[in-house]
Motif scaffolding. Structure first.
Motif, PDB file in Angstrom:
ATOM      1  N   ALA A 158       0.797  -1.227   0.000  1.00 49.79           N
ATOM      2  CA  ALA A 158       0.000   0.000   0.000  1.00 49.79           C
ATOM      3  C   ALA A 158       0.824   1.268   0.000  1.00 49.79           C
ATOM      4  N   HIS A 159       2.156   1.158  -0.130  1.00 50.88           N
ATOM      5  CA  HIS A 159       3.003   2.349  -0.082  1.00 50.88           C
ATOM      6  C   HIS A 159       4.097   2.258  -1.143  1.00 50.88           C
ATOM      7  N   GLY A 160       4.244   3.330  -1.913  1.00 49.98           N
ATOM      8  CA  GLY A 160       5.380   3.437  -2.805  1.00 49.98           C
ATOM      9  C   GLY A 160       5.355   2.476  -3.983  1.00 49.98           C
ATOM     10  N   THR A 161       6.551   2.330  -4.601  1.00 44.51           N
ATOM     11  CA  THR A 161       6.661   1.548  -5.833  1.00 44.51           C
ATOM     12  C   THR A 161       7.666   0.405  -5.753  1.00 44.51           C
ATOM     13  N   ALA A 162       8.367   0.265  -4.649  1.00 47.84           N
ATOM     14  CA  ALA A 162       9.396  -0.775  -4.552  1.00 47.84           C
ATOM     15  C   ALA A 162       8.764  -2.137  -4.286  1.00 47.84           C
ATOM     16  N   ASP A 163       9.290  -3.166  -4.963  1.00 46.72           N
ATOM     17  CA  ASP A 163       8.830  -4.527  -4.698  1.00 46.72           C
ATOM     18  C   ASP A 163       9.262  -4.956  -3.298  1.00 46.72           C
ATOM     19  N   LEU A 164       8.340  -5.533  -2.549  1.00 46.47           N
ATOM     20  CA  LEU A 164       8.659  -6.082  -1.241  1.00 46.47           C
ATOM     21  C   LEU A 164       9.168  -7.511  -1.413  1.00 46.47           C
ATOM     22  N   PRO A 165      10.028  -7.983  -0.522  1.00 45.89           N
ATOM     23  CA  PRO A 165      10.612  -9.315  -0.698  1.00 45.89           C
ATOM     24  C   PRO A 165       9.566 -10.421  -0.610  1.00 45.89           C
ATOM     25  N   SER A 224       9.020 -19.622   0.318  1.00 49.48           N
ATOM     26  CA  SER A 224       7.986 -20.573  -0.096  1.00 49.48           C
ATOM     27  C   SER A 224       7.154 -20.079  -1.271  1.00 49.48           C
ATOM     28  N   VAL A 225       7.513 -18.929  -1.834  1.00 49.62           N
ATOM     29  CA  VAL A 225       6.692 -18.311  -2.877  1.00 49.62           C
ATOM     30  C   VAL A 225       7.517 -18.040  -4.130  1.00 49.62           C
ATOM     31  N   ARG A 226       6.893 -18.305  -5.277  1.00 46.98           N
ATOM     32  CA  ARG A 226       7.402 -17.831  -6.559  1.00 46.98           C
ATOM     33  C   ARG A 226       6.288 -17.023  -7.219  1.00 46.98           C
ATOM     34  N   MET A 227       6.678 -15.953  -7.918  1.00 45.55           N
ATOM     35  CA  MET A 227       5.710 -15.121  -8.629  1.00 45.55           C
ATOM     36  C   MET A 227       6.173 -14.979 -10.074  1.00 45.55           C
ATOM     37  N   TYR A 228       5.230 -15.185 -10.999  1.00 41.17           N
ATOM     38  CA  TYR A 228       5.555 -15.143 -12.418  1.00 41.17           C
ATOM     39  C   TYR A 228       4.572 -14.236 -13.149  1.00 41.17           C
ATOM     40  N   ASP A 229       5.105 -13.296 -13.933  1.00 41.61           N
ATOM     41  CA  ASP A 229       4.297 -12.478 -14.829  1.00 41.61           C
ATOM     42  C   ASP A 229       4.344 -13.091 -16.222  1.00 41.61           C
ATOM     43  N   VAL A 230       3.191 -13.371 -16.809  1.00 46.56           N
ATOM     44  CA  VAL A 230       3.148 -13.907 -18.161  1.00 46.56           C
ATOM     45  C   VAL A 230       3.032 -12.727 -19.120  1.00 46.56           C
ATOM     46  N   ALA A 231       4.131 -12.389 -19.770  1.00 42.01           N
ATOM     47  CA  ALA A 231       4.193 -11.211 -20.622  1.00 42.01           C
ATOM     48  C   ALA A 231       3.203 -11.337 -21.777  1.00 42.01           C
ATOM     49  N   GLY A 232       2.377 -10.311 -21.949  1.00 48.20           N
ATOM     50  CA  GLY A 232       1.435 -10.262 -23.058  1.00 48.20           C
ATOM     51  C   GLY A 232       0.121 -10.960 -22.825  1.00 48.20           C
ATOM     52  N   ALA A 233      -0.047 -11.622 -21.675  1.00 48.77           N
ATOM     53  CA  ALA A 233      -1.253 -12.415 -21.434  1.00 48.77           C
ATOM     54  C   ALA A 233      -2.413 -11.542 -20.992  1.00 48.77           C
TER      55      ALA A 233
END
Length: 522
Positions: free
Chosen positions: A315-322, A326-335
């Motif tokens: 809820a604050h700023g633009t920096a990615d939080l760690p 136990s987690v992986r995050m994937y962005d599917v480009a163009g989807a």
């Protein structure tokens, strides 16, 4: 050491005392039919209902103690359930995949079994490509939602209004999954058809039901009889939101039916709690639980239409939080959030990037991670940029004044940079993942847009190089697709069989005009 163990034990006991003590009382199979023959053997489809009881004094489900009770003083529920399992249960791979239906529509087959040229809609129960069955998964569709296959307990409030205890939806999924994975039979002696064959349990949910799974985890429902219910969670396009069903609604629709959108950007409940998966995992670990392995997948359109960036920055700023280990995050480009063939109500052709191959590949890697602790691909995200005052982007709700919604950075063509790159985006034939219109039509805001490149230099509009300028000929295009497919396989985001389908499709569908030969061949 003894004091630490004593403190941990007290924590577990305190948590168990507040949870809805539960048991499955009946598994009623109404029909059994052949489902098909696959690499893992013959499969059968079982349709029926699952019923259970909850102790009314639980604190994790609001208003449960007000609900009508059985003669034994318990609170009862029942729900539709569909199982797709091997005829010979021992022929399975040992994994139970529990699908959380979206507004009463099953999603597992659409996510994992869709063929390349015909995306399967939510609600389909056809086997499609049969990927799940070929790999030996046992699949359970567990219905949980008010008005969508679940009979929830109810009570009449002081004003005479009938209310339904919607939080029981979480208990239904928990109890059904735990029963199928661990029980020999229900309390009436009906055998569990998967008894003794399940070694790990995974859950999958898309959009609304990705939010279901995150909320389920946040509020302690991933524990039953002191053991973890789901070893892995596969969460698709859930944005940064939660699911507001820990309340008692009046029906007939579920409190989970709606979400913030361009027509109603401040719809309450969805963005009122933890926004990041890191905050959710921290709450889980603070209770002494071991979090499940998790993969969260975002589409490009989710960033513009569903505030997905807040799931990275909070809820604050633009920096990615760690992210937790136990987690992986994937962005599917163009989807796109939803892949459809046609969208007649929208101004532009809908997005057409088929990202079911990424769903299949990451499910296999999640299962390997849960079963053998084999490390999956590292998190792969698209770089972002702030989108303040952009009318094509759903801005932060008023209750989050310090939040900054961001969108993916794009290359000169307009395609997103970074993320998981299928051959369709690595070797593009057009611009993927743009916004469609009208944005106030919810469907159009989710299907995104696809704008093809011109075939020749003479036909192009001056903005983007044509296909003839990008690729020397059809063979050059197909070879670039082949190279991109091999790279995606090596990275763990594409299975070899899907790579073959993609390369074959490129070879079978000419997209680049053959250039004239300089002279006769010699």
């Amino acid at each position: 050491m003894k004091s630490l163990l004593r403190a941990a034990a007290l924590l577990v006991l305190a948590f168990a005392g507040g949870a809805a003590q539960a048991k499955v009382t009946r598994l009623e199979i109404a029909s059994r039919q052949a489902y098909g023959s696959f690499k893992a053997g013959d499969y059968v489809r079982l349709d029926g209902r699952i019923a259970g009881e909850l102790a009314p004094d639980a604190s994790d489900i609001p208003d449960l103690g007000k609900a009508t009770r059985t003669a034994a003083g318990q609170v009862a529920y029942s729900a539709r359930i569909i199982l797709f399992i091997p005829v010979d249960p021992a022929a399975g791979n040992g994994a139970l995949l529990v699908d959380v239906p979206n507004r009463g529509k099953a999603y597992a087959n659409a996510l994992y079994n869709s063929p390349r040229t015909r995306p399967m809609p939510s609600g389909t129960l056809d086997a499609g490509t049969g990927f799940l069955e070929d790999r030996g998964f046992a699949v359970a569709e567990v219905y949980w939602e008010l008005g969508q296959g679940a009979d929830l307990p109810a009570f009449t409030d002081a004003d005479g209004t009938r209310r339904f205890v919607e939080g029981v939806g979480f208990a239904i999924v928990r109890d059904a999954a735990d029963f199928l994975a661990h029980a020999a039979a229900d309390t009436a002696g009906t055998p569990n058809p998967l008894a003794g064959t399940i070694s790990r349990t995974l859950a999958t949910g898309k959009s609304q039901d990705g939010r279901f799974l995150k909320t389920f985890l946040l509020h302690g429902f991933n524990v039953a009889e002191g053991r973890r219910v789901f070893d892995g969670l596969h969460v698709f396009v859930s944005g940064a939101g939660l699911l507001p069903i820990l309340r008692s609604g009046t029906g007939p629709d579920s409190s989970a039916d709606k979400t913030p959108n361009f027509a109603d950007p401040d719809y309450p409940g969805v963005h009122d709690g933890p926004l990041t998966i890191g905050a959710i995992v921290a709450a889980v670990e603070a209770r002494g639980e071991v979090p499940p392995k998790m993969m969260l997948l975002n589409s490009t359109v989710d960033y513009s239409s569903l505030r997905a960036s807040l799931g990275r920055s909070g809820a604050h700023g633009t920096a990615d939080l760690p992210l937790p280990p136990s987690v992986r995050m994937y962005d599917v480009a163009g989807a796109s959030h939803v892949t459809v063939v046609k969208a007649p109500a929208c101004d532009l052709p809908p997005g057409r990037l088929d990202w079911a191959p990424v769903a299949r590949a990451t499910l296999q890697r999640l299962d390997d991670w849960a079963a053998r602790n084999e490390a999956p691909p590292a998190t792969r995200l698209m770089p972002l940029q702030p989108a303040r005052d952009d009318p094509s982007v759903l801005q932060a709700p008023k209750n989050l004044p310090a939040a900054v919604v961001q969108v993916p950075q794009r290359d000169a063509d307009g395609n997103p940079i970074g993320g998981v790159r299928l051959p369709d985006i690595a070797v593009p034939l057009g611009v993927h993942g743009g916004q469609n219109a009208p944005l106030t039509t919810f469907t159009c805001s989710l299907v995104g847009a696809y704008q093809p490149f011109a075939s020749t230099q003479a036909a192009r509009d001056g903005r983007h190089p044509s296909l003839a300028e990008r690729y020397a000929d059809q063979q050059d295009y197909v070879n670039k697709v082949r190279v991109a497919a091999r790279a995606a396989v090596a990275d763990g985001f594409l299975l070899p069989e899907d790579a073959a389908v993609i390369v074959n499709a490129a070879a079978e569908s000419p997209v680049v005009e053959q250039k004239a030969q300089a002279g006769p061949p010699r």
